[in-house]
Design a protein around this motif. Structure first.
Motif, mmCIF file in Angstrom:
data_model
loop_
_atom_site.group_PDB
_atom_site.id
_atom_site.type_symbol
_atom_site.label_atom_id
_atom_site.label_comp_id
_atom_site.label_asym_id
_atom_site.label_seq_id
_atom_site.Cartn_x
_atom_site.Cartn_y
_atom_site.Cartn_z
ATOM 1 N N UNK A 100 0.777 -0.948 -0.113
ATOM 2 C CA UNK A 100 0.305 0.156 0.399
ATOM 3 C C UNK A 100 0.078 1.949 0.021
ATOM 4 N N UNK A 101 2.700 1.418 0.020
ATOM 5 C CA UNK A 101 2.662 2.913 0.588
ATOM 6 C C UNK A 101 3.804 2.811 -0.951
ATOM 7 N N UNK A 102 3.933 3.367 -0.237
ATOM 8 C CA UNK A 102 5.442 4.847 -1.604
ATOM 9 C C UNK A 102 6.368 4.786 -0.403
ATOM 10 N N UNK A 103 7.436 4.525 -1.435
ATOM 11 C CA UNK A 103 8.657 5.135 -1.168
ATOM 12 C C UNK A 103 9.310 5.744 0.115
ATOM 13 N N UNK A 104 8.228 6.757 -0.690
ATOM 14 C CA UNK A 104 8.419 8.528 0.480
ATOM 15 C C UNK A 104 7.854 8.310 1.557
ATOM 16 N N UNK A 105 6.786 7.492 1.326
ATOM 17 C CA UNK A 105 5.858 7.878 3.019
ATOM 18 C C UNK A 105 6.403 7.029 3.761
ATOM 19 N N UNK A 106 6.877 5.631 3.139
ATOM 20 C CA UNK A 106 8.048 4.728 3.978
ATOM 21 C C UNK A 106 8.787 5.373 4.701
ATOM 22 N N UNK A 107 10.045 6.484 4.511
ATOM 23 C CA UNK A 107 10.928 6.781 4.444
ATOM 24 C C UNK A 107 10.292 8.440 5.379
#
Ligand code: CMC
Length: 391
Positions: free
Chosen positions: A43-50
């Motif tokens: 569900x997430x994106x790399x930026x959100x996970x960062x």
């Protein structure tokens, strides 16, 4: 030696307290800030996970927008930094260039202030510029013009565009590849106290600036037993393909203790079962190859190698299973990423984890400068011999 315990590779030493990443190596569990890696990959994106790793919370919509604005604003590189690239030997490994460039950021962007707000900008500056630096290193190594970041593209799409756009054949940003890249970077974003993160914590504990600390992490990641394994896996699979080695020979070679060869992409210090990231990566490899309608002979070799290893008593007894690197090269090849950029791709992904771990380390009042002890095995005291009297 008294109370000092010999613990090679720190296998039994808890060097810090951390609330960032949870791993259970027996059950194959990995969570960032409590959230299972499988859910983030879906569900997430790399930026959100960062953002999650660094701040501890998933961002609100407004926080995510603000983060993206900063990532865009910070993406161009200081013009003088470009001169660096031009003076490197043509075949220089991009990891060497990247660690030097990140270290140089301290001199080009000296406005490091202790204020929380400024530090947050520094994290975003790093995450943004590492992507530009990596793509630029690649373009310059090909002798091609640099492609500047585009504000209309998201983090991952922008990277692919900076790597592959050309005047002759404009790059078409493919949503499936963008999703695959998001997942690839999410899977690499943190992994608790691995070799490069430990390097970051150890170097950072001397209170050196964050850029030099991250540069040390990049250097540690370069090694083939760590981040360099993704490149080593593909080199190994290509070798098997080109030289027509049999799977049986390869397994026998990996088991032979007189031969330094290891089955790259297999085994892990913590996971004694299938690496949860490898499961997702393998699936991603299948999906992406079928979407782009391409067959990769290396995928077939990897699958046969995995099957044979998992049945073999040597691998079973030692609990050696595929790790994240075993299938990651297949995914990167499908995106068109050249082999010598694989470890750079890992570095971009791991950056949020390094930042989060550095931040946690420097803000823990009980942390101290890293200064382990040793078990001394040298001479007892002996006298100095003048040079003319030496045998
Ligand atoms: N092929 C053959 N034998 C292996 C392998 C392998 N890939 N990995 C471990 N072994 C054997 C090793 O020879 C040793 O045997 P023995 O006990 O008889 O001496 C036993 O398994 C334990 O290995 P170790 O080297 O003591 O274990 P470690 O925890 O120090 O090392 C490792 C972990 C990942 C460095 C190692 O498994 C390895 O070299 N794997 C190949 C490189 C690789 O894929 N690295 C990526 C790791 S995951 C991503 C990352 O963290 O960067």
């Amino acid at each position: 030696t008294g109370y000092i315990t010999f613990d090679p590779g720190f296998g039994n030493t808890g060097t810090c307290r951390s609330a960032i990443t949870y791993m259970d190596g027996e059950k194959g569990i990995l969570r960032y800030r409590g959230i299972p890696i499988e859910q983030l990959a879906e569900h997430s994106t790399f930026v959100e996970t960062a953002f999650l790793l660094i701040t501890g919370q998933l961002p609100t919509r407004e926080e995510l927008t603000r983060t993206s604005v900063y990532l865009n604003d910070f993406s161009p590189l200081h013009e003088n930094m470009k001169a660096f690239y031009q003076n490197y030997p043509p075949k220089a490994h991009p990891m060497g260039i990247l660690s030097a460039m990140v270290n140089a950021m301290r001199s080009f962007y000296p406005e490091l202030i202790d204020l929380e707000e400024e530090m947050n900008k520094t994290y975003l500056r790093l995450i943004s510029k590492i992507r530009t630096m990596a793509a630029m290193a690649y373009r310059i190594s090909l002798g091609e013009r640099v492609v500047y970041p585009r504000p209309d593209l998201c983090y991952c799409a922008n990277f692919l565009n900076m790597m592959f756009d050309s005047v002759v054949v404009p790059y078409h940003v493919d949503d499936d590849l963008v999703r695959a890249l998001n997942v690839f970077w999410i899977l690499h974003a943190d992994h608790e106290q691995n070799c490069s993160t430990t390097a970051v914590r150890v170097v950072g504990s001397g209170k050196v600036n964050i850029y030099s600390t991250i540069s040390a992490g990049i250097s540690a990641l370069w090694g083939p037993l760590h981040g360099g394994a993704n490149q080593a896996v593909v080199n190994m699979l290509e070798d098997i393909h080109k030289k027509g080695l049999t799977i049986k020979d390869c397994i026998a070679k990996a088991k032979d203790k007189t031969d330094p060869f290891r089955l790259m992409g297999f085994g892990h210090r913590v996971y004694k079962t299938y690496d949860p990231r490898a499961k997702i990566m393998k699936k991603m490899g299948d999906i992406i190859l079928s979407k782009i309608k391409r067959k990769d002979p290396l995928l077939d070799i990897a699958q046969r190698l995995e099957e044979a290893a998992l049945k073999d008593s040597y691998f079973k007894e030692k609990n050696l299973y595929p790790n994240v690197d075993f299938y990651s090269g297949i995914v990167l090849r499908a995106m068109g990423i050249p082999t010598n950029m694989f470890t750079v791709m890992f570095a971009i992904g791991r950056l949020p984890g390094w930042i989060a771990q550095w931040k946690e380390d420097v803000s823990d009042p009980e942390m101290k400068i890293s200064r382990p002890r040793q078990i001394y095995t040298g001479h007892q005291e002996r006298g100095y011999i003048p040079i003319d009297d030496r045998e």
